[in-house]
Scaffold this motif. Structure first.
Motif, PDB file in Angstrom:
ATOM      1  N   LEU A 137       0.827  -1.200   0.000  1.00  0.00           N
ATOM      2  CA  LEU A 137       0.000   0.000   0.000  1.00  0.00           C
ATOM      3  C   LEU A 137       0.869   1.260   0.000  1.00  0.00           C
ATOM      4  O   LEU A 137       0.580   2.223  -0.713  1.00  0.00           O
ATOM      5  CB  LEU A 137      -0.946  -0.008   1.205  1.00  0.00           C
ATOM      6  N   TYR A 138       1.938   1.236   0.771  1.00  0.00           N
ATOM      7  CA  TYR A 138       2.859   2.372   0.806  1.00  0.00           C
ATOM      8  C   TYR A 138       3.485   2.591  -0.574  1.00  0.00           C
ATOM      9  O   TYR A 138       3.576   3.728  -1.052  1.00  0.00           O
ATOM     10  CB  TYR A 138       3.952   2.131   1.854  1.00  0.00           C
ATOM     11  N   TYR A 140       2.243   1.724  -3.419  1.00  0.00           N
ATOM     12  CA  TYR A 140       1.183   2.192  -4.318  1.00  0.00           C
ATOM     13  C   TYR A 140       0.914   3.679  -4.106  1.00  0.00           C
ATOM     14  O   TYR A 140       0.776   4.441  -5.052  1.00  0.00           O
ATOM     15  CB  TYR A 140      -0.083   1.375  -4.096  1.00  0.00           C
ATOM     16  N   LYS A 141       0.851   4.105  -2.839  1.00  0.00           N
ATOM     17  CA  LYS A 141       0.582   5.515  -2.535  1.00  0.00           C
ATOM     18  C   LYS A 141       1.711   6.421  -3.029  1.00  0.00           C
ATOM     19  O   LYS A 141       1.477   7.566  -3.406  1.00  0.00           O
ATOM     20  CB  LYS A 141       0.401   5.718  -1.021  1.00  0.00           C
ATOM     21  N   LYS A 142       2.946   5.924  -3.019  1.00  0.00           N
ATOM     22  CA  LYS A 142       4.084   6.708  -3.486  1.00  0.00           C
ATOM     23  C   LYS A 142       4.167   6.736  -5.009  1.00  0.00           C
ATOM     24  O   LYS A 142       4.986   7.452  -5.566  1.00  0.00           O
ATOM     25  CB  LYS A 142       5.387   6.138  -2.925  1.00  0.00           C
ATOM     26  N   GLY A 143       3.316   5.951  -5.689  1.00  0.00           N
ATOM     27  CA  GLY A 143       3.320   5.937  -7.140  1.00  0.00           C
ATOM     28  C   GLY A 143       4.395   5.068  -7.738  1.00  0.00           C
ATOM     29  O   GLY A 143       4.704   5.185  -8.926  1.00  0.00           O
ATOM     30  N   GLU A 146       3.312   2.519 -10.731  1.00  0.00           N
ATOM     31  CA  GLU A 146       2.801   3.035 -11.999  1.00  0.00           C
ATOM     32  C   GLU A 146       3.898   3.017 -13.045  1.00  0.00           C
ATOM     33  O   GLU A 146       4.948   3.624 -12.875  1.00  0.00           O
ATOM     34  CB  GLU A 146       2.283   4.469 -11.820  1.00  0.00           C
TER      35      GLU A 146
END
Length: 148
Positions: A137-138, A140-143, A146
């Motif tokens: 999750l961390y 993913y939140k930091k991008g 992507e």
């Protein structure tokens, strides 16, 4: 406080090493370390002799061709410095983390099947998977996940 007494039968039944003087016990204790130290010194000397022999026996004939950067048999093109984007390292790092963590699932499944360990093992594994989920999750939140 009075010191505890040892029955005579017990003291007589002890091996001679247990009845030895404290100096003898210390000598026996450090003898084990001296063997380890001797082996470490022999190992260091072995490596030093191997490197020294390699240095003495190898031919040293530097030529401009030998000093070129090697690129799989192809002549190098451009400069020797290339920029690599950090995101590739992050993907590799995330893959290694999750690949190694998935290895822990197999022993967990084996222990989970053993009698008496089911509930405890299940709780521990969910805690472990929770840490992994927080890390994902961390990321993913930091991008990080992507691909652009």
């Amino acid at each position: 406080m009075p010191e505890p007494t040892v029955p005579i039968e017990w003291a007589a039944a002890q091996p001679a090493s247990a009845q030895a003087a404290p100096a003898q016990l210390a000598a026996d204790y450090f003898q084990g370390y001296s063997v380890v130290g001797l082996l470490a010194v022999i190992g260091v000397l072995f490596v030093a002799v191997a490197f020294g022999a390699g240095r003495l026996l190898r031919p040293v004939v530097p030529t401009p061709e030998k000093l070129l950067t090697y690129e799989c048999g192809v002549d190098p093109v451009g400069e020797g410095w290339a920029h690599t984007q950090v995101r590739y390292y992050v993907y590799a790092f995330l893959y290694v983390i999750f690949a190694v963590d998935s290895i822990f699932l197999f022993p967990w499944a084996t222990v989970f099947a053993a009698a008496g360990y089911g509930a405890t093992t299940l709780i521990e594994m969910f805690i472990f998977l929770g840490f992994l989920a927080v890390g994902l999750l961390y990321a993913y939140k930091k991008g990080v996940l992507e691909w652009t």
